[in-house]
Design a protein around this motif. Sequence first.
Motif, PDB file in Angstrom:
ATOM      1  N   GLY A 129     -15.149  20.423  72.479  1.00 54.70           N
ATOM      2  CA  GLY A 129     -14.888  21.836  72.762  1.00 54.70           C
ATOM      3  C   GLY A 129     -13.402  22.157  72.810  1.00 54.70           C
ATOM      4  O   GLY A 129     -12.959  23.183  72.288  1.00 54.70           O
ATOM      5  N   LEU A 130     -12.617  21.266  73.440  1.00 50.34           N
ATOM      6  CA  LEU A 130     -11.170  21.473  73.478  1.00 50.34           C
ATOM      7  C   LEU A 130     -10.562  21.413  72.076  1.00 50.34           C
ATOM      8  O   LEU A 130      -9.654  22.180  71.750  1.00 50.34           O
ATOM      9  CB  LEU A 130     -10.513  20.432  74.379  1.00 50.34           C
ATOM     10  CG  LEU A 130     -10.739  20.590  75.872  1.00 50.34           C
ATOM     11  CD1 LEU A 130     -10.194  19.374  76.624  1.00 50.34           C
ATOM     12  CD2 LEU A 130     -10.087  21.861  76.378  1.00 50.34           C
ATOM     13  N   GLY A 131     -11.078  20.513  71.261  1.00 45.62           N
ATOM     14  CA  GLY A 131     -10.585  20.409  69.891  1.00 45.62           C
ATOM     15  C   GLY A 131     -10.890  21.649  69.075  1.00 45.62           C
ATOM     16  O   GLY A 131     -10.035  22.158  68.339  1.00 45.62           O
ATOM     17  N   ILE A 132     -12.103  22.158  69.201  1.00 48.06           N
ATOM     18  CA  ILE A 132     -12.484  23.382  68.490  1.00 48.06           C
ATOM     19  C   ILE A 132     -11.641  24.559  68.978  1.00 48.06           C
ATOM     20  O   ILE A 132     -11.176  25.377  68.184  1.00 48.06           O
ATOM     21  CB  ILE A 132     -13.993  23.672  68.652  1.00 48.06           C
ATOM     22  CG1 ILE A 132     -14.816  22.586  67.963  1.00 48.06           C
ATOM     23  CG2 ILE A 132     -14.359  25.053  68.136  1.00 48.06           C
ATOM     24  CD1 ILE A 132     -14.651  22.517  66.453  1.00 48.06           C
ATOM     25  N   ALA A 133     -11.424  24.637  70.287  1.00 49.56           N
ATOM     26  CA  ALA A 133     -10.581  25.712  70.831  1.00 49.56           C
ATOM     27  C   ALA A 133      -9.152  25.610  70.285  1.00 49.56           C
ATOM     28  O   ALA A 133      -8.530  26.622  69.960  1.00 49.56           O
ATOM     29  CB  ALA A 133     -10.572  25.650  72.359  1.00 49.56           C
ATOM     30  N   GLY A 134      -8.656  24.380  70.161  1.00 50.54           N
ATOM     31  CA  GLY A 134      -7.328  24.186  69.596  1.00 50.54           C
ATOM     32  C   GLY A 134      -7.253  24.602  68.144  1.00 50.54           C
ATOM     33  O   GLY A 134      -6.267  25.209  67.697  1.00 50.54           O
ATOM     34  N   LEU A 135      -8.307  24.309  67.376  1.00 50.10           N
ATOM     35  CA  LEU A 135      -8.327  24.717  65.972  1.00 50.10           C
ATOM     36  C   LEU A 135      -8.426  26.229  65.825  1.00 50.10           C
ATOM     37  O   LEU A 135      -7.829  26.818  64.909  1.00 50.10           O
ATOM     38  CB  LEU A 135      -9.483  24.032  65.244  1.00 50.10           C
ATOM     39  CG  LEU A 135      -9.326  22.516  65.043  1.00 50.10           C
ATOM     40  CD1 LEU A 135     -10.613  21.928  64.487  1.00 50.10           C
ATOM     41  CD2 LEU A 135      -8.158  22.221  64.130  1.00 50.10           C
ATOM     42  N   PHE A 162      -5.885  15.390  67.017  1.00 46.41           N
ATOM     43  CA  PHE A 162      -6.634  15.205  68.254  1.00 46.41           C
ATOM     44  C   PHE A 162      -8.138  15.348  68.031  1.00 46.41           C
ATOM     45  O   PHE A 162      -8.932  14.903  68.852  1.00 46.41           O
ATOM     46  CB  PHE A 162      -6.158  16.175  69.329  1.00 46.41           C
ATOM     47  CG  PHE A 162      -4.768  15.887  69.803  1.00 46.41           C
ATOM     48  CD1 PHE A 162      -4.520  14.826  70.656  1.00 46.41           C
ATOM     49  CD2 PHE A 162      -3.698  16.641  69.370  1.00 46.41           C
ATOM     50  CE1 PHE A 162      -3.245  14.533  71.082  1.00 46.41           C
ATOM     51  CE2 PHE A 162      -2.417  16.359  69.783  1.00 46.41           C
ATOM     52  CZ  PHE A 162      -2.189  15.299  70.647  1.00 46.41           C
ATOM     53  N   MET A 163      -8.536  15.960  66.929  1.00 47.87           N
ATOM     54  CA  MET A 163      -9.964  16.095  66.620  1.00 47.87           C
ATOM     55  C   MET A 163     -10.563  14.791  66.118  1.00 47.87           C
ATOM     56  O   MET A 163     -11.784  14.646  66.079  1.00 47.87           O
ATOM     57  CB  MET A 163     -10.179  17.190  65.579  1.00 47.87           C
ATOM     58  CG  MET A 163     -10.237  18.580  66.155  1.00 47.87           C
ATOM     59  SD  MET A 163     -11.522  18.781  67.397  1.00 47.87           S
ATOM     60  CE  MET A 163     -12.994  18.712  66.410  1.00 47.87           C
ATOM     61  N   LYS A 164      -9.739  13.835  65.748  1.00 47.44           N
ATOM     62  CA  LYS A 164     -10.259  12.561  65.241  1.00 47.44           C
ATOM     63  C   LYS A 164     -11.047  11.821  66.321  1.00 47.44           C
ATOM     64  O   LYS A 164     -12.053  11.177  66.022  1.00 47.44           O
ATOM     65  CB  LYS A 164      -9.117  11.682  64.745  1.00 47.44           C
ATOM     66  CG  LYS A 164      -8.489  12.194  63.476  1.00 47.44           C
ATOM     67  CD  LYS A 164      -7.348  11.305  63.054  1.00 47.44           C
ATOM     68  CE  LYS A 164      -6.697  11.830  61.788  1.00 47.44           C
ATOM     69  NZ  LYS A 164      -5.578  10.987  61.361  1.00 47.44           N
ATOM     70  N   ILE A 165     -10.617  11.921  67.560  1.00 43.87           N
ATOM     71  CA  ILE A 165     -11.286  11.209  68.651  1.00 43.87           C
ATOM     72  C   ILE A 165     -12.702  11.740  68.880  1.00 43.87           C
ATOM     73  O   ILE A 165     -13.657  10.970  68.849  1.00 43.87           O
ATOM     74  CB  ILE A 165     -10.432  11.241  69.928  1.00 43.87           C
ATOM     75  CG1 ILE A 165      -9.115  10.502  69.675  1.00 43.87           C
ATOM     76  CG2 ILE A 165     -11.179  10.637  71.108  1.00 43.87           C
ATOM     77  CD1 ILE A 165      -8.084  10.688  70.743  1.00 43.87           C
ATOM     78  N   PRO A 166     -12.879  13.060  69.090  1.00 41.87           N
ATOM     79  CA  PRO A 166     -14.258  13.521  69.283  1.00 41.87           C
ATOM     80  C   PRO A 166     -15.133  13.374  68.037  1.00 41.87           C
ATOM     81  O   PRO A 166     -16.343  13.203  68.145  1.00 41.87           O
ATOM     82  CB  PRO A 166     -14.126  14.992  69.675  1.00 41.87           C
ATOM     83  CG  PRO A 166     -12.715  15.339  69.606  1.00 41.87           C
ATOM     84  CD  PRO A 166     -11.916  14.118  69.379  1.00 41.87           C
ATOM     85  N   LEU A 167     -14.532  13.409  66.846  1.00 43.33           N
ATOM     86  CA  LEU A 167     -15.335  13.258  65.631  1.00 43.33           C
ATOM     87  C   LEU A 167     -15.828  11.828  65.447  1.00 43.33           C
ATOM     88  O   LEU A 167     -16.795  11.597  64.727  1.00 43.33           O
ATOM     89  CB  LEU A 167     -14.547  13.711  64.408  1.00 43.33           C
ATOM     90  CG  LEU A 167     -14.394  15.224  64.266  1.00 43.33           C
ATOM     91  CD1 LEU A 167     -13.551  15.574  63.053  1.00 43.33           C
ATOM     92  CD2 LEU A 167     -15.747  15.911  64.193  1.00 43.33           C
ATOM     93  N   VAL A 168     -15.200  10.868  66.087  1.00 41.18           N
ATOM     94  CA  VAL A 168     -15.703   9.494  66.085  1.00 41.18           C
ATOM     95  C   VAL A 168     -16.693   9.307  67.230  1.00 41.18           C
ATOM     96  O   VAL A 168     -17.719   8.644  67.078  1.00 41.18           O
ATOM     97  CB  VAL A 168     -14.533   8.489  66.195  1.00 41.18           C
ATOM     98  CG1 VAL A 168     -15.031   7.102  66.477  1.00 41.18           C
ATOM     99  CG2 VAL A 168     -13.700   8.515  64.935  1.00 41.18           C
TER     100      VAL A 168
END
Length: 125
Positions: free
Chosen positions: A76-82, A112-118
């Motif tokens: 969610g934080l990654g999507i908000a950042g994007l 930073f999205m690489k972490i949640p995508l893994v």
Amino acid sequence: MAQYRSLRDFDWTLLLLALTICGIGILQIFSATYDTKWRDAWWKQMVFVTAGVAIYWVVSRIDYHALLGQTWVLYGLGIAGLIALVFIGTTVFNSKRWIALPGGFQLQVSEFMKIPLVLLPAKFL
């Protein structure tokens, strides 16, 4: 932190191989910039390698099971950042990839999205 791990469990082979590759790269930078105005670039690379090893050590001490519990929060934080990138990102070469931070620093949210995508598929598999 993973308390059950010891120095014996650390992946020393991976660290040695990474440092060997970094050392060869630093030697190449040194030889390529020897008599140019960039002759100090190898020193800057040494600082980056040292910082990378420190970050590698800290991250290797984190138990990934603790991150699995936070997968949806990180996603969610990654999507908000994007989404924020669309509104406050700086345009470079006709695309928005960076968010300008104080002090002249730039933040690339996609890294930073690489972490949640893994972690997301790992959570389900």
